[in-house]
Scaffold this motif. Structure first.
Motif, PDB file in Angstrom:
ATOM      1  N   ALA A  28       0.956  -1.357  -0.073  1.00 52.43           N
ATOM      2  CA  ALA A  28      -0.123  -0.106   0.116  1.00 52.43           C
ATOM      3  C   ALA A  28       0.857   1.280   0.086  1.00 52.43           C
ATOM      4  N   THR A  29       0.277   2.342  -0.610  1.00 51.78           N
ATOM      5  CA  THR A  29       1.068   3.297  -0.630  1.00 51.78           C
ATOM      6  C   THR A  29       1.157   4.431   0.432  1.00 51.78           C
ATOM      7  N   GLY A  30       2.212   4.986   0.974  1.00 47.75           N
ATOM      8  CA  GLY A  30       2.475   5.615   2.189  1.00 47.75           C
ATOM      9  C   GLY A  30       1.696   7.024   1.972  1.00 47.75           C
ATOM     10  N   GLN A  31       1.330   7.603   3.023  1.00 47.80           N
ATOM     11  CA  GLN A  31       0.798   8.745   3.058  1.00 47.80           C
ATOM     12  C   GLN A  31      -0.411   9.005   2.241  1.00 47.80           C
ATOM     13  N   VAL A  44       3.032  -9.762   1.255  1.00 49.76           N
ATOM     14  CA  VAL A  44       2.855  -8.167   1.545  1.00 49.76           C
ATOM     15  C   VAL A  44       4.246  -7.828   1.412  1.00 49.76           C
ATOM     16  N   SER A  45       4.273  -6.545   0.551  1.00 50.27           N
ATOM     17  CA  SER A  45       5.655  -6.054   0.491  1.00 50.27           C
ATOM     18  C   SER A  45       5.432  -4.421   0.256  1.00 50.27           C
ATOM     19  N   ASP A  46       6.267  -3.700  -0.141  1.00 49.04           N
ATOM     20  CA  ASP A  46       6.279  -2.152  -0.035  1.00 49.04           C
ATOM     21  C   ASP A  46       5.733  -1.880  -1.339  1.00 49.04           C
ATOM     22  N   ASP A  47       5.013  -0.856  -1.463  1.00 50.37           N
ATOM     23  CA  ASP A  47       4.737   0.042  -2.631  1.00 50.37           C
ATOM     24  C   ASP A  47       5.599   1.176  -2.879  1.00 50.37           C
ATOM     25  N   ASP A  48       4.995   2.351  -2.472  1.00 51.12           N
ATOM     26  CA  ASP A  48       5.748   3.546  -2.318  1.00 51.12           C
ATOM     27  C   ASP A  48       5.689   4.301  -0.894  1.00 51.12           C
ATOM     28  N   PRO A  49       6.349   3.834  -0.117  1.00 52.72           N
ATOM     29  CA  PRO A  49       6.373   4.269   1.307  1.00 52.72           C
ATOM     30  C   PRO A  49       6.268   5.790   1.453  1.00 52.72           C
ATOM     31  N   HIS A  50       6.734   6.724   0.482  1.00 53.64           N
ATOM     32  CA  HIS A  50       7.026   7.903   0.579  1.00 53.64           C
ATOM     33  C   HIS A  50       7.814   8.421   1.907  1.00 53.64           C
ATOM     34  N   ASP A  51       7.269   9.264   2.736  1.00 51.49           N
ATOM     35  CA  ASP A  51       7.925   9.496   4.183  1.00 51.49           C
ATOM     36  C   ASP A  51       7.339   8.592   5.314  1.00 51.49           C
ATOM     37  N   GLU A 105       5.352 -11.998   4.747  1.00 53.30           N
ATOM     38  CA  GLU A 105       5.874 -10.445   4.654  1.00 53.30           C
ATOM     39  C   GLU A 105       7.349 -10.712   3.921  1.00 53.30           C
ATOM     40  N   VAL A 106       7.621 -10.048   2.532  1.00 49.41           N
ATOM     41  CA  VAL A 106       8.788 -10.035   2.200  1.00 49.41           C
ATOM     42  C   VAL A 106       8.938  -8.690   1.745  1.00 49.41           C
ATOM     43  N   PHE A 107      10.266  -8.096   1.968  1.00 51.74           N
ATOM     44  CA  PHE A 107      10.778  -6.804   1.620  1.00 51.74           C
ATOM     45  C   PHE A 107      12.121  -6.802   1.429  1.00 51.74           C
ATOM     46  N   PRO A 108      12.767  -5.943   0.626  1.00 48.82           N
ATOM     47  CA  PRO A 108      12.296  -4.960  -0.442  1.00 48.82           C
ATOM     48  C   PRO A 108      11.332  -5.694  -1.438  1.00 48.82           C
ATOM     49  N   ARG A 109      10.905  -4.934  -2.260  1.00 48.68           N
ATOM     50  CA  ARG A 109       9.908  -5.216  -3.122  1.00 48.68           C
ATOM     51  C   ARG A 109      10.489  -6.324  -4.278  1.00 48.68           C
ATOM     52  N   ASP A 110      11.880  -5.840  -4.722  1.00 50.45           N
ATOM     53  CA  ASP A 110      12.299  -6.874  -5.613  1.00 50.45           C
ATOM     54  C   ASP A 110      12.545  -8.359  -5.075  1.00 50.45           C
ATOM     55  N   ALA A 111      12.717  -8.490  -3.833  1.00 47.81           N
ATOM     56  CA  ALA A 111      13.079  -9.578  -3.126  1.00 47.81           C
ATOM     57  C   ALA A 111      11.610 -10.412  -2.944  1.00 47.81           C
ATOM     58  N   GLN A 150      10.821   4.010  -7.124  1.00 47.71           N
ATOM     59  CA  GLN A 150       9.875   3.723  -5.637  1.00 47.71           C
ATOM     60  C   GLN A 150      10.476   4.880  -4.895  1.00 47.71           C
ATOM     61  N   GLU A 151       9.647   5.789  -4.497  1.00 46.28           N
ATOM     62  CA  GLU A 151       9.857   6.688  -3.239  1.00 46.28           C
ATOM     63  C   GLU A 151       9.954   6.429  -1.853  1.00 46.28           C
ATOM     64  N   VAL A 152      11.201   6.512  -1.349  1.00 48.08           N
ATOM     65  CA  VAL A 152      11.263   6.068   0.083  1.00 48.08           C
ATOM     66  C   VAL A 152      11.997   7.317   0.804  1.00 48.08           C
ATOM     67  N   LYS A 153      11.568   7.737   1.908  1.00 52.68           N
ATOM     68  CA  LYS A 153      11.907   8.841   2.426  1.00 52.68           C
ATOM     69  C   LYS A 153      12.600  10.005   1.670  1.00 52.68           C
ATOM     70  N   GLY A 154      11.860  10.296   0.589  1.00 52.59           N
ATOM     71  CA  GLY A 154      12.382  11.451  -0.262  1.00 52.59           C
ATOM     72  C   GLY A 154      13.457  11.205  -1.315  1.00 52.59           C
ATOM     73  N   VAL A 155      13.773   9.600  -1.428  1.00 53.78           N
ATOM     74  CA  VAL A 155      14.686   9.184  -2.390  1.00 53.78           C
ATOM     75  C   VAL A 155      14.092   8.334  -3.426  1.00 53.78           C
ATOM     76  N   ASN A 156      14.248   8.722  -4.577  1.00 51.78           N
ATOM     77  CA  ASN A 156      13.766   7.733  -5.857  1.00 51.78           C
ATOM     78  C   ASN A 156      14.794   6.651  -6.079  1.00 51.78           C
ATOM     79  N   LEU A 157      14.180   5.533  -5.762  1.00 51.84           N
ATOM     80  CA  LEU A 157      14.861   4.348  -6.188  1.00 51.84           C
ATOM     81  C   LEU A 157      14.403   3.545  -7.338  1.00 51.84           C
TER      82      LEU A 157
END
Length: 555
Positions: A428-431, A453-460, A489-495, A521-528
């Motif tokens: 699910a997307t953050g914020q 269940v993994s990460d989408d775009d957590p944002h901040d 539950e597996v993260f990061p998303r590529d894993a 993928q935006e994580v804490k202001g960084v685009n991965l």
């Protein structure tokens, strides 16, 4: 509108070249006095004759001859960047009271400043005036706008492909790409600002396009990005829970969507009446409305009578390969034979809406049928929308990022092959609307055999907290309903994607949902860098599975 010279600066001639891919190559200058009159601001003296040939909200995209619109921002006011805009060639500034005071006190501004109470509310109108984007005296493309929660992108691609199959020269403004009859135009924004939308429409007119199709999100309406645009046909897909972080309630979400179906924004409506919101919209709009029912009898809510009186109805759907063939029948008995190569009942709905909108736009049914038969336009590849990466196992990337879309996607990819299982990777997307996270988890547990269940775009937001919200919904549903699924539950998303492939047998289906065509993928202001399609292809190849050739985007 005549050409004039800006006193004290280099000439800004009519037809000046534009650095922006969004803008037409030639714009007839509009006098600043005309602009001032349109917003109720008097422009005195020689400034009245200053020629304006463009408009921008961003000081970094200002071009020579522009009106720079300085709006209040989250942390700084656009007036703080007026000097940069003027150095780039802005010939005047439009701002609010706060911006006017900033310019008067802290800046030495050598160009006229126009102050209005709510500048955002006039940007669309001014953009239309400056670019003559939908001038009644100038021929321009027919405009098709599509709104709703799910299906907007695919429906716009379908309309675009059908019109092209009919020999039309077309444009497309969407979340994936922007086309103006040629190569894609790069965009930094998911939805262009109204300044860019009107510039694009003028560019499309300049290039002689016959028709253009645009996704119209609730954000685009709320943030006034489609102000001044009048659609010949506005279409509605559906309404389900999403974007409540912006709208607060479903009622407000609906009212925002419904704004598109008013006389100032569209000339005709096509409304899918499969849900209560569509039926309400069809009843409430004052536009000439064509209704469309796509649900089959076994899928319709009990006691609903509206389906029987829809102007067009989907009948006789039959599987054909991964897709579906069906009949679109009018209330008077006319029929069109239709096929879509994209899987899922929702793509039948998308195809039916696209077809009905083109008919509502005045297309001849016989010509439409000939195009459907000759070109199969509803098998167009839509990036990140039920995009097939391999067939054994079936591996699909989809943009489904809310409960309803995820349910539809999971139902669509379920294979009839005995003992096959569905493996889903999503987050699910953050914020964003936090209320939908547990329900997304519950839907995945009900409709998939393996839930990763993994990460989408957590944002901040904290990624672990987001995953926890989704996992609560999944595990609660599994326990309460005694579901026979595996939850991981597996993260990061590529894993997580690699784990899904490692668990898959050739007869299984992998659905990677939520991000679709996105490549960052935006994580804490960084685009991965992260493209679900690339990660899925790599993981499948590493396991020795055959992947489909990537032919890129067909439009």
């Amino acid at each position: 509108m005549s050409q004039h010279h800006d006193p004290g600066t280099a000439d800004a001639p009519e037809g000046q070249a534009s650095r922006s891919g969004f803008r037409p190559t030639a714009v007839a200058a509009v006098e600043l006095g005309v602009i001032g009159q349109s917003v109720g601001v008097a422009v005195a003296g020689a400034a009245e004759s200053i020629p304006v040939t463009g408009i921008s909200l961003n000081s970094r995209t200002v071009e020579r001859g522009d009106l720079y619109v300085a709006l209040p921002g989250a942390s700084r006011h656009g007036a703080d960047f007026a000097k940069t805009a003027i150095e780039s060639g802005a010939v005047a500034v439009l701002t609010d009271d706060a911006g006017g005071k900033l310019l008067a006190v802290g800046h030495d501004i050598a160009v006229p400043v126009l102050v209005v109470a709510e500048p955002r509310s006039v940007v669309g109108r001014l953009s239309k005036l400056i670019y003559r984007s939908q001038d009644a005296d100038l021929p321009g493309p027919s405009m098709f706008g599509v709104t709703g929660t799910n299906g907007k992108t695919t429906t716009t691609y379908f309309i675009n492909a059908l019109l092209q199959a009919m020999g039309k020269k077309t444009g497309l403004i969407g979340t994936i790409e922007i086309l103006a009859g040629g190569d894609p135009i790069p965009s930094l924004l998911t939805t262009p600002e109204s300044t860019d939308v009107h510039a694009l429409l003028a560019l499309m007119r300049e290039r002689g396009l016959d028709a253009a199709t645009m996704e119209v999100s609730s954000h685009a309406v709320s943030f006034r990005r489609v102000d001044g645009v009048v659609f010949d046909v506005a279409g509605f897909t559906n309404l389900t829970q999403d974007h409540l972080d912006l709208h607060g309630t479903m009622e407000e979400y609906y009212r925002t969507k419904a704004e598109l179906f008013t006389a100032g924004r569209a000339r005709a409506a096509v409304v899918t009446v499969d849900d209560e919101w569509g039926r309400r919209l069809a009843a409430e709009t004052e536009l000439p409305v064509t209704t469309l029912a796509t649900l089959q009898p076994g899928s319709r809510p009990e006691g609903e009578e509206n389906f029987a009186v829809a102007d067009w109805t989907v009948t006789s759907p039959k599987p054909l390969g991964l897709g579906t063939e069906f009949i679109l029948r009018s209330r008077e008995g006319a029929e069109l034979r239709v096929h879509t190569g994209l899987p899922g009942a929702f793509n039948v709905s998308n195809a039916a809406l696209a077809l009905t909108m083109v008919l509502a736009g005045g297309a001849d049914p016989a010509e439409v049928q000939a195009a459907l038969d000759a070109r199969d336009p509803f098998t167009v590849a839509v990036p990140g929308r039920m995009q097939l990466v391999s067939t054994r196992p079936a591996a699909v990337v989809d943009f489904a990022h809310n409960t309803d879309a995820l349910a539809r996607a999971l139902e669509a990819v379920r294979s009839p092959e005995p003992a096959s299982k569905v493996i889903v990777v999503f987050g699910a997307t953050g914020q964003r609307d936090q209320g939908k996270r547990p329900s997304m988890g519950a839907i995945a547990a009900r409709l998939a055999d393996v839930v990763i269940v993994s990460d989408d775009d957590p944002h901040d937001e904290d990624a672990a907290a987001i995953r926890a919200d989704v996992l609560v919904g999944a595990t609660d549903a599994k326990e309460a309903e005694q579901l026979d699924c595996r939850i991981m539950e597996v993260f990061p998303r590529d894993a997580a994607i690699r784990e899904a492939v490692n668990l898959a047998a050739p007869e299984d289906t992998i659905l990677v949902a939520g991000r679709g065509h996105e490549v960052w993928q935006e994580v804490k202001g960084v685009n991965l860098a992260l493209d679900d399609r690339v990660e899925l292809r790599n993981a499948l190849t590493a396991r020795g599975f055959t992947v489909l050739q990537d032919d890129g985007i067909e439009s």
